[in-house]
Design a protein around this motif. Structure first.
Motif, PDB file in Angstrom:
ATOM      1  N   GLY A 154       0.779  -1.199   0.114  1.00 15.59           N
ATOM      2  CA  GLY A 154       0.094  -0.001  -0.034  1.00 15.59           C
ATOM      3  C   GLY A 154       0.720   1.244   0.141  1.00 15.59           C
ATOM      4  N   THR A 155      -0.054   2.392   0.198  1.00 10.21           N
ATOM      5  CA  THR A 155       0.667   3.523   0.101  1.00 10.21           C
ATOM      6  C   THR A 155       1.478   3.843   1.205  1.00 10.21           C
ATOM      7  OG1 THR A 155      -1.426   4.752  -1.157  1.00 10.21           O
ATOM      8  CG2 THR A 155       0.093   6.019   0.090  1.00 10.21           C
ATOM      9  N   ALA A 156       1.116   3.243   2.567  1.00 11.85           N
ATOM     10  CA  ALA A 156       2.168   3.536   3.506  1.00 11.85           C
ATOM     11  C   ALA A 156       3.504   2.831   3.181  1.00 11.85           C
ATOM     12  CB  ALA A 156       1.396   3.160   4.911  1.00 11.85           C
ATOM     13  N   GLY A 157       3.319   1.506   2.822  1.00 12.01           N
ATOM     14  CA  GLY A 157       4.549   0.936   2.372  1.00 12.01           C
ATOM     15  C   GLY A 157       5.561   1.577   1.585  1.00 12.01           C
ATOM     16  N   ALA A 158       4.788   2.072   0.780  1.00 10.90           N
ATOM     17  CA  ALA A 158       5.495   2.889  -0.748  1.00 10.90           C
ATOM     18  C   ALA A 158       6.288   4.104   0.007  1.00 10.90           C
ATOM     19  CB  ALA A 158       4.659   3.224  -1.659  1.00 10.90           C
ATOM     20  N   LYS A 159       5.621   4.869   0.846  1.00  9.73           N
ATOM     21  CA  LYS A 159       6.180   6.066   1.548  1.00  9.73           C
ATOM     22  C   LYS A 159       7.293   5.503   2.456  1.00  9.73           C
ATOM     23  CE  LYS A 159       2.079   8.996   1.696  1.00  9.73           C
ATOM     24  NZ  LYS A 159       1.355   9.746   2.357  1.00  9.73           N
ATOM     25  N   ARG A 160       7.367   4.331   3.254  1.00  4.53           N
ATOM     26  CA  ARG A 160       8.372   3.747   3.957  1.00  4.53           C
ATOM     27  C   ARG A 160       9.533   3.502   2.997  1.00  4.53           C
ATOM     28  NH1 ARG A 160       9.494   4.697   8.957  1.00  4.53           N
ATOM     29  NH2 ARG A 160       7.312   4.468   9.606  1.00  4.53           N
ATOM     30  N   LEU A 161       9.451   2.758   1.803  1.00  7.29           N
ATOM     31  CA  LEU A 161      10.545   2.292   1.168  1.00  7.29           C
ATOM     32  C   LEU A 161      10.953   3.345   0.245  1.00  7.29           C
ATOM     33  CD1 LEU A 161       9.611  -1.299   0.340  1.00  7.29           C
ATOM     34  CD2 LEU A 161      10.824  -0.743   2.092  1.00  7.29           C
ATOM     35  N   ALA A 162      10.218   4.126  -0.198  1.00 12.76           N
ATOM     36  CA  ALA A 162      10.972   5.051  -1.419  1.00 12.76           C
ATOM     37  C   ALA A 162      12.076   5.958  -1.256  1.00 12.76           C
ATOM     38  CB  ALA A 162       9.590   6.285  -1.566  1.00 12.76           C
ATOM     39  N   PRO A 163      12.380   6.221   0.071  1.00 12.75           N
ATOM     40  CA  PRO A 163      13.577   7.064   0.433  1.00 12.75           C
ATOM     41  C   PRO A 163      14.861   6.294   0.542  1.00 12.75           C
ATOM     42  CG  PRO A 163      11.713   7.761   2.014  1.00 12.75           C
ATOM     43  CD  PRO A 163      11.231   6.459   1.496  1.00 12.75           C
ATOM     44  N   THR A 164      14.388   4.815   0.665  1.00 12.44           N
ATOM     45  CA  THR A 164      15.494   4.012   0.841  1.00 12.44           C
ATOM     46  C   THR A 164      16.002   3.026  -0.450  1.00 12.44           C
ATOM     47  OG1 THR A 164      14.304   1.965   1.905  1.00 12.44           O
ATOM     48  CG2 THR A 164      14.766   3.921   3.201  1.00 12.44           C
TER      49      THR A 164
END
Length: 252
Positions: free
Chosen positions: A18-28
């Motif tokens: 989901g969106t929360a997971g994407a926001k978590r991984l995107a910067p890394t």
């Protein structure tokens, strides 16, 4: 716990929801792959395969109409709102029947919302239709290693209260992409990614599983069985849609 505790740090291929997971991984990570099998990812693959530039948009409201006008693009409407003058929708079957829209705005509360949250990383769309092509393209660019990690995001669906509903079709689609990455040199899969790949590999009949799961039955019962059939055309598509200047286009 800090951000690193949930970013699956150190792994070359990672998996989240989901969106929360994407926001978590995107910067890394170096790249993200959105997987929303029913039906954003499948629709994007069909549209880009036909030659469209697809602009993702999170909302299907009056602002989407204004955005389409701003982009000089056609607007995809809801499945049941298709007409002779507005034949484009989130339905892959409708997109196949519709005339080519060189520029198409595709609203989606899941896939498009995730795209909007991805930040500046390389963003591709994966599905059961193009999983092998996505894996080949990313590993060919050196992605899928701890130095250049890939994050694969299963979009999931929504419960009536708006919370995430993990969806089998997206688990299998993400697993297909991860399995393709692994087969082509992706290394050091996180336990989450490895489990998703294992789910896909272990599936005896992916098409039957997607057609028979809750999301597949919902579409079929609503008269959109053809959308499910298109979504389960395993590796029928060699196009990799990549977000470029705000629109998904075929990767080089």
């Amino acid at each position: 716990m800090g951000r690193e505790d949930f970013s699956q740090a150190g792994y070359g291929v990672r998996f989240e929801w989901g969106t929360a997971g994407a926001k978590r991984l995107a910067p890394t990570v170096s790249s993200l792959v959105i997987v929303d099998v029913l039906s954003f990812s499948t629709s994007v693959s069909v549209a880009v395969e036909s030659g469209s530039r697809v602009f993702p948009y999170p909302w299907r409201d009056e602002s989407a109409t204004a955005f389409a006008r701003q982009m000089d693009a056609r607007l995809a409407v809801g499945r049941r709102a298709v007409t002779a003058t507005s034949p484009w929708s989130l339905s892959p079957a409708a997109l196949r029947r519709a005339p080519l829209a060189p520029r198409l705005v595709l609203p989606s509360p899941n896939g498009s919302t995730i795209a909007a949250s991805a930040g500046g990383v390389t963003l591709a769309v994966g599905s059961l239709r193009n999983a092998t092509a996505v894996g080949k393209w990313l590993t060919g660019r050196g992605h899928g290693t701890p130095e250049h990690p890939v994050g694969v995001i299963a979009a999931g669906e929504r419960w009536p209260d708006g919370t995430l509903r993990p969806a089998l079709e997206d688990l299998l689609g993400a697993g297909a992409v991860i399995a393709a990455l692994r087969a082509r040199g992706g290394t050091d899969l996180s336990p989450e990614a490895d489990t998703a790949a294992s789910a896909f590999v272990a599936a005896v009949d992916v098409g039957h599983a997607v057609a028979s799961c809750s999301s597949g039955r919902e579409l079929s019962d609503g008269g959109y069985a053809e959308d499910v059939e298109i979504a389960t055309e395993l590796d029928a598509c060699v196009v990799v849609p990549v977000l470029t200047h705000g629109a998904f286009v075929a990767a080089d």
